[in-house]
Scaffold this motif. Structure first.
Motif, PDB file in Angstrom:
ATOM      1  N   UNK A 119      -3.834 -10.136  -7.507  1.00  0.00           N
ATOM      2  CA  UNK A 119      -4.753 -10.296  -8.645  1.00  0.00           C
ATOM      3  C   UNK A 119      -4.404  -9.233  -9.674  1.00  0.00           C
ATOM      4  N   UNK A 120      -5.095  -9.202 -10.793  1.00  0.00           N
ATOM      5  CA  UNK A 120      -4.950  -8.106 -11.750  1.00  0.00           C
ATOM      6  C   UNK A 120      -5.668  -6.898 -11.173  1.00  0.00           C
ATOM      7  N   UNK A 121      -4.919  -5.972 -10.658  1.00  0.00           N
ATOM      8  CA  UNK A 121      -5.400  -5.000  -9.678  1.00  0.00           C
ATOM      9  C   UNK A 121      -6.399  -3.998 -10.265  1.00  0.00           C
ATOM     10  N   UNK A 122      -7.492  -3.793  -9.522  1.00  0.00           N
ATOM     11  CA  UNK A 122      -8.438  -2.719  -9.813  1.00  0.00           C
ATOM     12  C   UNK A 122      -8.827  -2.058  -8.486  1.00  0.00           C
ATOM     13  N   UNK A 123      -9.232  -0.804  -8.562  1.00  0.00           N
ATOM     14  CA  UNK A 123      -9.405   0.023  -7.364  1.00  0.00           C
ATOM     15  C   UNK A 123     -10.494  -0.489  -6.419  1.00  0.00           C
TER      16      UNK A 123
ATOM     17  N   UNK B  66      -1.863   5.214  -9.655  1.00  0.00           N
ATOM     18  CA  UNK B  66      -0.867   5.203  -8.587  1.00  0.00           C
ATOM     19  C   UNK B  66      -1.320   6.005  -7.373  1.00  0.00           C
ATOM     20  N   UNK B  67      -2.062   7.075  -7.563  1.00  0.00           N
ATOM     21  CA  UNK B  67      -2.518   7.867  -6.421  1.00  0.00           C
ATOM     22  C   UNK B  67      -3.498   7.075  -5.554  1.00  0.00           C
ATOM     23  N   UNK B  68      -4.251   6.184  -6.169  1.00  0.00           N
ATOM     24  CA  UNK B  68      -5.135   5.309  -5.389  1.00  0.00           C
ATOM     25  C   UNK B  68      -4.326   4.297  -4.585  1.00  0.00           C
ATOM     26  N   UNK B  69      -3.268   3.741  -5.190  1.00  0.00           N
ATOM     27  CA  UNK B  69      -2.451   2.773  -4.453  1.00  0.00           C
ATOM     28  C   UNK B  69      -1.771   3.445  -3.262  1.00  0.00           C
ATOM     29  N   UNK B  70      -1.321   4.674  -3.443  1.00  0.00           N
ATOM     30  CA  UNK B  70      -0.724   5.442  -2.342  1.00  0.00           C
ATOM     31  C   UNK B  70      -1.750   5.658  -1.231  1.00  0.00           C
ATOM     32  N   UNK B  71      -2.966   5.956  -1.606  1.00  0.00           N
ATOM     33  CA  UNK B  71      -4.033   6.250  -0.648  1.00  0.00           C
ATOM     34  C   UNK B  71      -4.495   4.999   0.097  1.00  0.00           C
ATOM     35  N   UNK B  72      -4.491   3.857  -0.578  1.00  0.00           N
ATOM     36  CA  UNK B  72      -5.155   2.674  -0.037  1.00  0.00           C
ATOM     37  C   UNK B  72      -4.214   1.636   0.559  1.00  0.00           C
TER      38      UNK B  72
ATOM     39  N   UNK C 139       8.378   9.399  -7.426  1.00  0.00           N
ATOM     40  CA  UNK C 139       7.757  10.468  -6.629  1.00  0.00           C
ATOM     41  C   UNK C 139       6.630  10.002  -5.719  1.00  0.00           C
ATOM     42  N   UNK C 140       6.101   8.803  -5.957  1.00  0.00           N
ATOM     43  CA  UNK C 140       4.917   8.361  -5.233  1.00  0.00           C
ATOM     44  C   UNK C 140       5.235   7.488  -4.023  1.00  0.00           C
ATOM     45  N   UNK C 141       6.392   6.843  -4.021  1.00  0.00           N
ATOM     46  CA  UNK C 141       6.754   6.017  -2.878  1.00  0.00           C
ATOM     47  C   UNK C 141       7.167   6.863  -1.694  1.00  0.00           C
ATOM     48  N   UNK C 142       6.930   6.375  -0.494  1.00  0.00           N
ATOM     49  CA  UNK C 142       7.315   7.106   0.709  1.00  0.00           C
ATOM     50  C   UNK C 142       6.749   6.441   1.943  1.00  0.00           C
TER      51      UNK C 142
ATOM     52  N   UNK D 265      -0.414  -8.148  -8.596  1.00  0.00           N
ATOM     53  CA  UNK D 265       0.811  -7.656  -9.205  1.00  0.00           C
ATOM     54  C   UNK D 265       0.494  -6.703 -10.338  1.00  0.00           C
ATOM     55  N   UNK D 266       1.508  -6.049 -10.869  1.00  0.00           N
ATOM     56  CA  UNK D 266       1.362  -5.134 -12.005  1.00  0.00           C
ATOM     57  C   UNK D 266       0.279  -4.086 -11.770  1.00  0.00           C
ATOM     58  N   UNK D 267       0.433  -3.323 -10.682  1.00  0.00           N
ATOM     59  CA  UNK D 267      -0.515  -2.241 -10.409  1.00  0.00           C
ATOM     60  C   UNK D 267      -0.471  -1.221 -11.551  1.00  0.00           C
ATOM     61  N   UNK D 268      -1.608  -0.885 -12.131  1.00  0.00           N
ATOM     62  CA  UNK D 268      -1.595   0.089 -13.231  1.00  0.00           C
ATOM     63  C   UNK D 268      -1.091   1.450 -12.758  1.00  0.00           C
ATOM     64  N   UNK D 269      -0.116   1.994 -13.465  1.00  0.00           N
ATOM     65  CA  UNK D 269       0.463   3.282 -13.072  1.00  0.00           C
ATOM     66  C   UNK D 269      -0.586   4.394 -13.106  1.00  0.00           C
TER      67      UNK D 269
END
Length: 666
Positions: free
Chosen positions: A418-422, A452-458, A487-490, A445-449
């Motif tokens: 979906x149009x991503x929101x936290x 990004x720390x939320x996407x890493x966390x979740x 820097x955020x991928x891992x 798709x198109x996760x808002x940059x």
């Protein structure tokens, strides 16, 4: 008699053909226009890219092509056209802040340049001669930076063609050269070196090994609760206790045996290496069904992809039926009559299974989603018929219901789209972790940059951009611009530029061979691996040809993607049409990609393929990318040592191609 001779002499003197060829005016909107598009957003005939009436400065148009953002339309005319005409401008429902520039480019020459145009400007006429032109490009250039509703139009667009000739797609006939040597007959274990699972959740890991069959498998040091099938190499069970366990895997056939250490980390983090497998959307889109999914799983084994580590069989949008069952969760539709049996069968092959869902009321394909405005979660036929109007998160949400159902089925992967929101991302993240099964969580798709720390966390992977298309422009936008995400991928959370666009794909048009050249395909697989992204094949596996199969089964390339350190390559050089991406690896070596991207995006001509592109000689100066001293260089695609080089390395790089190296300090 004399009059006829005299007429012929006059015609020859003024170069007028005695028998002129017939011409026909051809509306661009009568062509299968999507097949000519090498941009990313929608291209539609007779309407704007949003499906509305074309409107430029208050004037309506019934004919033409509507485009969105930067748009690239490429045509092969083969000298069979005489003229192109149109009226161009920004659509009245487009973005009022962004200037658009329209170009007509023919055989590397710019024939029309509109200059900057904005919403409210009167349409500008285009009329150019195309006599003898081989290749034609229509470009709209706009710096949209991810903004939406960037609509513009090629209104009343016409090509005048000779006789009954039609424009064709740009030829893609370059030699599909194979670099990777054949797989050896003696055993070699290709599985990732590290694997993560959650305590007390079902464990599934398959030892991927190449070599002649029959082959037997064994393992020493497996944690309590796991067992290995010695015939298949499939490890299953549950581990109750957190910790890091080191197991020694062994694969043996008549020619010898191979061993490899595997670190099993039982804890809070799964997806310690990027997921690697297949996704059905770019293969079958809405036509996916149970038979096609099973055929894909069987082909992954028959083609030997599973021996190189390919694992996931992911069902995209269009599997969903209605809510029901003991969890009031999404159930499969009638295209999947034996869903549970299908999942069990795929697991029996040593593979994993993924599904698609969305927090919206309806999915992009118009199927039931994870929310509803009705308390029971159902959607009506009228909602399905007006699916675009219900692409929002409804009042009642069913993340926990669906996650429990996924776990009971044995699902291993969820694509959540979906149009991503936290808030929606977090609710499903919690539901999956409480489901009782390790389910890799991929948002699209198109996760808002900005988040990004939320996407890493979740999440375990997050789509960094829009849907990919099989064009160099789309690949460039999707992957060559990912440095800020690096820097955020891992381990446990991977940057995801979308599916792979090799083989036969259906990205907005009917199934067709990828439009990427062979050189561009090598660049594609190389960069995805350097970036440590998910590797998800987007073509029907059973249709793989020798070139594409070779492209997907180079174990040294896959090993770079699956490296346990989990670092993404960084862009360390971008000059004179050459990009260098450098990735540190767990053993202290480096993986390097030397890419010839040309001047792509810098001139109107650079957006198109003209057929006369050449290689470029390049001196790779180690010190200029922060590497000093001597290095042993290995050509990864050819799996060949090149020797020890002190300070620099000279090589030719094909246009839009790559030289991929592994560097060992000496």
């Amino acid at each position: 008699m004399y009059r006829v001779v005299w007429l012929i002499l006059i015609c020859c003197a003024v170069q007028v053909p005695l028998f002129a060829q017939k011409t026909q005016a051809l509306w661009l909107d009568d062509l299968p226009i999507k097949s000519f598009s090498e941009g990313i957003p929608a291209v539609l005939p007779k309407t704007t890219a949003a499906g509305d009436s074309m409107l430029i400065n208050g004037r309506y148009f019934n004919r033409g092509v509507g485009v969105n953002a930067t748009s690239i339309l490429a045509f092969y005319l083969n000298g069979k056209a005489t003229e192109f005409s149109a009226l161009v401008g920004v659509d009245d429902k487009g973005n009022k802040d962004l200037p658009h520039t329209f170009y007509v480019v023919a055989d590397r020459k710019v024939l029309f340049d509109s200059g900057e145009m904005r919403l409210g400007d009167a349409p500008k006429p285009v009329n150019v001669k195309l006599d003898g032109v081989q290749r034609l490009g229509l470009l709209v250039k706009v710096n949209d930076e991810g903004r939406t509703k960037v609509y513009s139009n090629w209104a009343d667009a016409q090509l005048v063609m000779l006789d009954k000739h039609l424009p064709k797609n740009i030829p893609n006939t370059d030699e599909r050269y194979i670099l990777t040597p054949p797989t050896a007959k003696y055993p070699k274990i290709n599985s990732a070196k590290v694997f993560g699972a959650t305590p007390n959740n079902p464990f599934l890991y398959t030892i991927a090994a190449t070599g002649d069959r029959p082959m037997s498998f064994s393992a020493k040091g497996l944690p309590k609760g796991l067992s290995l099938d010695e015939k298949t190499g499939i490890i299953t069970g549950k581990v109750l206790k957190k910790g890091t366990y080191t197991a020694t895997l062994k694969a043996k056939n008549a020619l010898g045996e191979a061993t490899k250490e595997l670190k099993i980390k039982i804890g809070d983090t799964i997806a310690l290496t990027p997921p690697i497998g297949w996704n059905g959307w770019n293969s079958w889109a809405r036509n996916i069904d149970q038979q096609k999914v099973i055929a894909s799983a069987e082909a992954m084994v028959k083609m030997g992809l599973n021996q190189h580590g390919w694992t996931y069989i992911n069902i995209d949008d269009a599997w969903q039926g209605k809510r029901g069952g003991k969890f009031n969760a999404i159930q499969p539709n009638d295209k999947f009559p034996k869903f549970t049996e299908m999942v069990d069968y795929i697991h029996g092959l040593g593979l994993k299974v993924g599904v698609y869902s969305t927090p919206m009321i309806t999915s992009y394909a118009g199927y039931i989603g994870g929310s509803s405005d009705f308390e029971n979660g159902q959607i009506t036929d009228s909602i399905v018929a007006n699916k675009r109007a219900f692409r929002y998160v409804g009042k009642y949400r069913f993340e926990a219901n669906d996650a429990k159902q996924f776990a009971e089925w044995g699902i291993d992967y969820l694509k959540y789209d979906w149009r991503i929101e936290v808030p929606s991302a977090e609710r499903m993240s919690v539901a999956l972790k409480q489901s009782g099964r390790d389910i890799l969580y991929s948002i699209s798709n198109s996760a808002p940059f900005a988040h990004v720390k939320d996407w890493v966390r979740l999440t375990n992977s997050y789509r960094t951009g829009p849907d990919i298309r099989d064009s160099w422009n789309s690949l460039f936008v999707s992957a060559f611009t990912l440095d800020k995400w690096a820097p955020y991928g891992g381990p446990g959370h991977w940057n995801d530029p979308d599916m792979m666009i090799v083989g036969n794909v259906t990205t907005g048009t009917q199934l067709h061979p990828t439009r990427l050249t062979p050189d561009e395909q090598y660049s594609h697989v190389s960069l995805f691996s350097l970036l440590a992204t998910p590797l998800l094949i987007g073509c029907p596996i059973e249709q793989l040809d020798a070139f594409t199969l070779n492209l997907l089964t180079n174990d040294e390339v896959i090993e770079i993607d699956q490296d346990p350190l989990g670092k993404s390559a960084r862009l360390v050089w971008n000059k004179d049409g050459i990009q260098i991406w450098l990735k540190p690896l767990e053993d202290g070596s480096y993986a390097v990609g030397l890419f010839n991207v040309g001047d792509f995006g810098k001139t109107p001509e650079s957006y198109f393929r003209w057929g006369d592109e050449t290689s470029k000689s390049f001196t790779f100066d180690f010190a200029k990318v922060g590497l000093k001293g001597k290095f042993m260089l290995r050509d990864v695609w050819r799996q060949k040592d090149l020797g020890i080089f002190n300070g620099s390395f000279i090589t030719d790089i094909r246009h839009h191609g790559v030289v991929m190296l592994r560097m060992y300090s000496k």
